[in-house]
Design a protein around this motif. Structure first.
Motif, PDB file in Angstrom:
ATOM      1  N   ILE A  60      49.193 -31.548  21.584  1.00 45.43           N
ATOM      2  CA  ILE A  60      49.591 -32.931  21.874  1.00 45.43           C
ATOM      3  C   ILE A  60      49.859 -33.638  20.548  1.00 45.43           C
ATOM      4  CG2 ILE A  60      48.944 -35.147  22.894  1.00 45.43           C
ATOM      5  CD1 ILE A  60      46.994 -33.687  24.705  1.00 45.43           C
ATOM      6  N   PHE A  61      51.067 -34.206  20.428  1.00 41.37           N
ATOM      7  CA  PHE A  61      51.424 -35.021  19.261  1.00 41.37           C
ATOM      8  C   PHE A  61      51.789 -36.417  19.746  1.00 41.37           C
ATOM      9  CE2 PHE A  61      52.660 -30.695  17.877  1.00 41.37           C
ATOM     10  CZ  PHE A  61      51.979 -30.608  16.670  1.00 41.37           C
ATOM     11  N   THR A  62      51.034 -37.422  19.324  1.00 45.31           N
ATOM     12  CA  THR A  62      51.344 -38.785  19.759  1.00 45.31           C
ATOM     13  C   THR A  62      51.894 -39.647  18.622  1.00 45.31           C
ATOM     14  OG1 THR A  62      49.046 -39.481  19.380  1.00 45.31           O
ATOM     15  CG2 THR A  62      49.629 -38.759  21.613  1.00 45.31           C
ATOM     16  N   SER A  63      52.155 -39.040  17.460  1.00 45.70           N
ATOM     17  CA  SER A  63      52.745 -39.798  16.351  1.00 45.70           C
ATOM     18  C   SER A  63      53.526 -38.858  15.448  1.00 45.70           C
ATOM     19  CB  SER A  63      51.665 -40.510  15.529  1.00 45.70           C
ATOM     20  OG  SER A  63      50.950 -39.556  14.755  1.00 45.70           O
ATOM     21  N   PRO A  64      54.577 -39.369  14.794  1.00 40.47           N
ATOM     22  CA  PRO A  64      55.297 -38.544  13.830  1.00 40.47           C
ATOM     23  C   PRO A  64      54.401 -38.024  12.712  1.00 40.47           C
ATOM     24  CG  PRO A  64      56.591 -40.490  14.382  1.00 40.47           C
ATOM     25  CD  PRO A  64      55.229 -40.684  14.996  1.00 40.47           C
ATOM     26  N   ARG A  65      53.396 -38.813  12.315  1.00 44.46           N
ATOM     27  CA  ARG A  65      52.519 -38.404  11.211  1.00 44.46           C
ATOM     28  C   ARG A  65      51.761 -37.123  11.540  1.00 44.46           C
ATOM     29  NH1 ARG A  65      54.630 -41.251   7.043  1.00 44.46           N
ATOM     30  NH2 ARG A  65      55.009 -43.390   7.720  1.00 44.46           N
ATOM     31  N   ALA A  66      51.378 -36.964  12.791  1.00 43.89           N
ATOM     32  CA  ALA A  66      50.653 -35.753  13.185  1.00 43.89           C
ATOM     33  C   ALA A  66      51.541 -34.522  13.028  1.00 43.89           C
ATOM     34  CB  ALA A  66      50.158 -35.883  14.618  1.00 43.89           C
ATOM     35  N   VAL A  67      52.834 -34.669  13.346  1.00 45.30           N
ATOM     36  CA  VAL A  67      53.767 -33.552  13.176  1.00 45.30           C
ATOM     37  C   VAL A  67      54.012 -33.302  11.685  1.00 45.30           C
ATOM     38  CG1 VAL A  67      55.918 -32.521  13.952  1.00 45.30           C
ATOM     39  CG2 VAL A  67      54.885 -34.355  15.299  1.00 45.30           C
ATOM     40  N   GLU A  68      54.064 -34.381  10.897  1.00 42.63           N
ATOM     41  CA  GLU A  68      54.215 -34.224   9.455  1.00 42.63           C
ATOM     42  C   GLU A  68      53.036 -33.447   8.875  1.00 42.63           C
ATOM     43  OE1 GLU A  68      54.875 -37.984   7.555  1.00 42.63           O
ATOM     44  OE2 GLU A  68      56.544 -38.479   8.874  1.00 42.63           O
ATOM     45  N   ALA A  69      51.850 -33.678   9.420  1.00 44.60           N
ATOM     46  CA  ALA A  69      50.670 -32.925   8.978  1.00 44.60           C
ATOM     47  C   ALA A  69      50.853 -31.436   9.274  1.00 44.60           C
ATOM     48  CB  ALA A  69      49.417 -33.455   9.665  1.00 44.60           C
ATOM     49  N   ALA A  70      51.415 -31.133  10.449  1.00 43.64           N
ATOM     50  CA  ALA A  70      51.681 -29.734  10.795  1.00 43.64           C
ATOM     51  C   ALA A  70      52.685 -29.126   9.820  1.00 43.64           C
ATOM     52  CB  ALA A  70      52.198 -29.645  12.232  1.00 43.64           C
ATOM     53  N   LEU A  87      53.301 -16.936  15.065  1.00 40.13           N
ATOM     54  CA  LEU A  87      52.585 -18.089  15.632  1.00 40.13           C
ATOM     55  C   LEU A  87      53.510 -18.999  16.435  1.00 40.13           C
ATOM     56  CD1 LEU A  87      50.205 -19.029  12.670  1.00 40.13           C
ATOM     57  CD2 LEU A  87      49.629 -17.815  14.795  1.00 40.13           C
ATOM     58  N   LYS A  88      54.701 -19.266  15.908  1.00 38.35           N
ATOM     59  CA  LYS A  88      55.637 -20.161  16.592  1.00 38.35           C
ATOM     60  C   LYS A  88      55.979 -19.627  17.980  1.00 38.35           C
ATOM     61  CE  LYS A  88      59.941 -20.298  15.230  1.00 38.35           C
ATOM     62  NZ  LYS A  88      61.160 -20.614  14.434  1.00 38.35           N
ATOM     63  N   GLU A  89      56.229 -18.329  18.064  1.00 40.38           N
ATOM     64  CA  GLU A  89      56.570 -17.723  19.353  1.00 40.38           C
ATOM     65  C   GLU A  89      55.414 -17.846  20.347  1.00 40.38           C
ATOM     66  OE1 GLU A  89      57.976 -13.385  21.168  1.00 40.38           O
ATOM     67  OE2 GLU A  89      57.834 -13.678  18.996  1.00 40.38           O
ATOM     68  N   LYS A  90      54.199 -17.648  19.855  1.00 44.55           N
ATOM     69  CA  LYS A  90      53.026 -17.749  20.737  1.00 44.55           C
ATOM     70  C   LYS A  90      52.816 -19.180  21.213  1.00 44.55           C
ATOM     71  CE  LYS A  90      50.635 -13.766  18.735  1.00 44.55           C
ATOM     72  NZ  LYS A  90      49.494 -13.291  17.905  1.00 44.55           N
ATOM     73  N   TRP A  91      52.989 -20.160  20.299  1.00 45.06           N
ATOM     74  CA  TRP A  91      52.829 -21.562  20.710  1.00 45.06           C
ATOM     75  C   TRP A  91      53.930 -21.978  21.679  1.00 45.06           C
ATOM     76  CZ3 TRP A  91      48.713 -24.419  20.641  1.00 45.06           C
ATOM     77  CH2 TRP A  91      47.738 -24.221  19.660  1.00 45.06           C
ATOM     78  N   ASN A  92      55.087 -21.333  21.585  1.00 44.88           N
ATOM     79  CA  ASN A  92      56.186 -21.685  22.488  1.00 44.88           C
ATOM     80  C   ASN A  92      55.988 -21.178  23.909  1.00 44.88           C
ATOM     81  OD1 ASN A  92      58.285 -23.421  21.561  1.00 44.88           O
ATOM     82  ND2 ASN A  92      58.813 -21.907  20.001  1.00 44.88           N
ATOM     83  N   THR A  93      54.949 -20.398  24.135  1.00 47.62           N
ATOM     84  CA  THR A  93      54.595 -20.026  25.510  1.00 47.62           C
ATOM     85  C   THR A  93      53.686 -21.091  26.124  1.00 47.62           C
ATOM     86  OG1 THR A  93      52.608 -18.775  24.889  1.00 47.62           O
ATOM     87  CG2 THR A  93      54.717 -17.589  24.877  1.00 47.62           C
ATOM     88  N   LYS A  94      53.326 -22.088  25.308  1.00 46.71           N
ATOM     89  CA  LYS A  94      52.432 -23.154  25.752  1.00 46.71           C
ATOM     90  C   LYS A  94      53.159 -24.499  25.672  1.00 46.71           C
ATOM     91  CE  LYS A  94      48.701 -20.424  23.709  1.00 46.71           C
ATOM     92  NZ  LYS A  94      47.931 -20.102  24.935  1.00 46.71           N
ATOM     93  N   SER A  95      52.525 -25.537  26.149  1.00 48.32           N
ATOM     94  CA  SER A  95      53.153 -26.862  26.154  1.00 48.32           C
ATOM     95  C   SER A  95      52.935 -27.578  24.828  1.00 48.32           C
ATOM     96  CB  SER A  95      52.565 -27.711  27.286  1.00 48.32           C
ATOM     97  OG  SER A  95      52.830 -27.118  28.541  1.00 48.32           O
ATOM     98  N   ALA A  96      53.952 -28.339  24.420  1.00 49.74           N
ATOM     99  CA  ALA A  96      53.841 -29.225  23.251  1.00 49.74           C
ATOM    100  C   ALA A  96      54.188 -30.627  23.722  1.00 49.74           C
ATOM    101  CB  ALA A  96      54.776 -28.776  22.134  1.00 49.74           C
TER     102      ALA A  96
END
Length: 262
Positions: A60-70, A87-96
């Motif tokens: 769950i990302f509720t702000s641009p800053r959280a994505v910038e941290a990633a 990792l990206k492929e595995k996370w893409n089997t889940k919700s963002a």
């Protein structure tokens, strides 16, 4: 007619800010004053959690800053390689899950497919998540700021949706905020409208605005980018002339125009 926006430029060095552009189409002369400064923290811990997508149902990302941290914690070559290779492929089997178009756009930049961007605020996103997640499953990973509101965690908890929060950035008042506001009011005078973009923006700016506008503060139409910000304004006794229907330049500009020309 002058309009003051209490926010950072959307994209530094990539053309005009979309809020200034949109307000300009309505004939408004808009200016930006940055309100907040950010310090990223716990990035190694964040990467360790991103390295174990099997431990989570999604992100769950509720702000641009959280994505910038990633993006920052994936910046090292070895970590970026691990992200690209598996990792990206595995996370893409889940919700963002995301709030807003700006956050969604940044999530796409790290290679994930955002969901829920049209929800517009944390409360609506929480309902969206609850309709899609199964109670008592693995947690959703929620990178967030130090001043996060508890609306989303509370709603998810009530519905049995597990959440693992991690503070990845600290929020503070921008060091030049007071001086910037002072200069604006002394050179530009009292704006027709002022828009707050976050509850913390209300907290940091209000006393300065009251000081520099004096008795003329009652001439200003105050706007909010969303309901959480509007609530913070009302709690401080600020009359909210308009709240953007969605947190977009188009909806804010339309709301300000309506408030000023009623």
């Amino acid at each position: 007619m002058k309009v003051l926006l209490l926010k950072d430029p959307k994209d530094r060095g990539s053309g005009p800010d979309p809020y200034i552009q949109e307000l300009g189409l309505y004939g408004f002369e808009a200016a930006l004053i940055p309100v907040l400064s950010f310090e990223f923290v716990s990035l190694q811990t964040f990467f360790e959690k991103l390295s174990h997508p099997d431990h989570y149902e999604g992100l769950i990302f509720t702000s641009p800053r959280a994505v910038e941290a990633a993006k920052l914690c994936l910046g090292e070559n070895s970590k970026n390689e691990a992200w690209r290779n598996s990792l990206k492929e595995k996370w893409n089997t889940k919700s963002a899950y995301v709030v807003g178009k700006a956050t969604a756009s940044l999530v796409e930049e790290i290679g994930l497919a955002p969901q829920g961007e049209k929800c517009g605020n944390a409360e609506k996103l929480a309902g969206y998540i609850c309709a899609r997640e199964t109670p008592n499953s693995s947690p959703l990973l929620f990178p967030c700021g130090s001043l996060k509101r508890e609306v989303l965690p509370t709603i998810l908890k009530e519905k049995g949706i597990s959440l693992e929060s991690l503070t990845v950035y600290q929020t503070a008042q921008h060091p030049s905020l007071q001086e910037s506001l002072k200069n604006y009011f002394s050179k530009q005078g009292i704006p027709a409208s002022i828009t707050f973009f976050s509850p913390s923006g209300v907290r940091f700016c209000l006393q300065h605005i009251q000081k520099f506008s004096g008795d003329l503060i009652n001439q200003i139409k105050f706007a909010a980018i969303g309901p959480a910000t509007a609530e913070a304004m009302e709690a401080e006794g600020i009359p909210v002339s308009c709240t953007a229907e969605n947190p977009t330049p188009q909806d804010l500009a339309a709301g300000i125009k309506k408030a000023l020309y009623l």
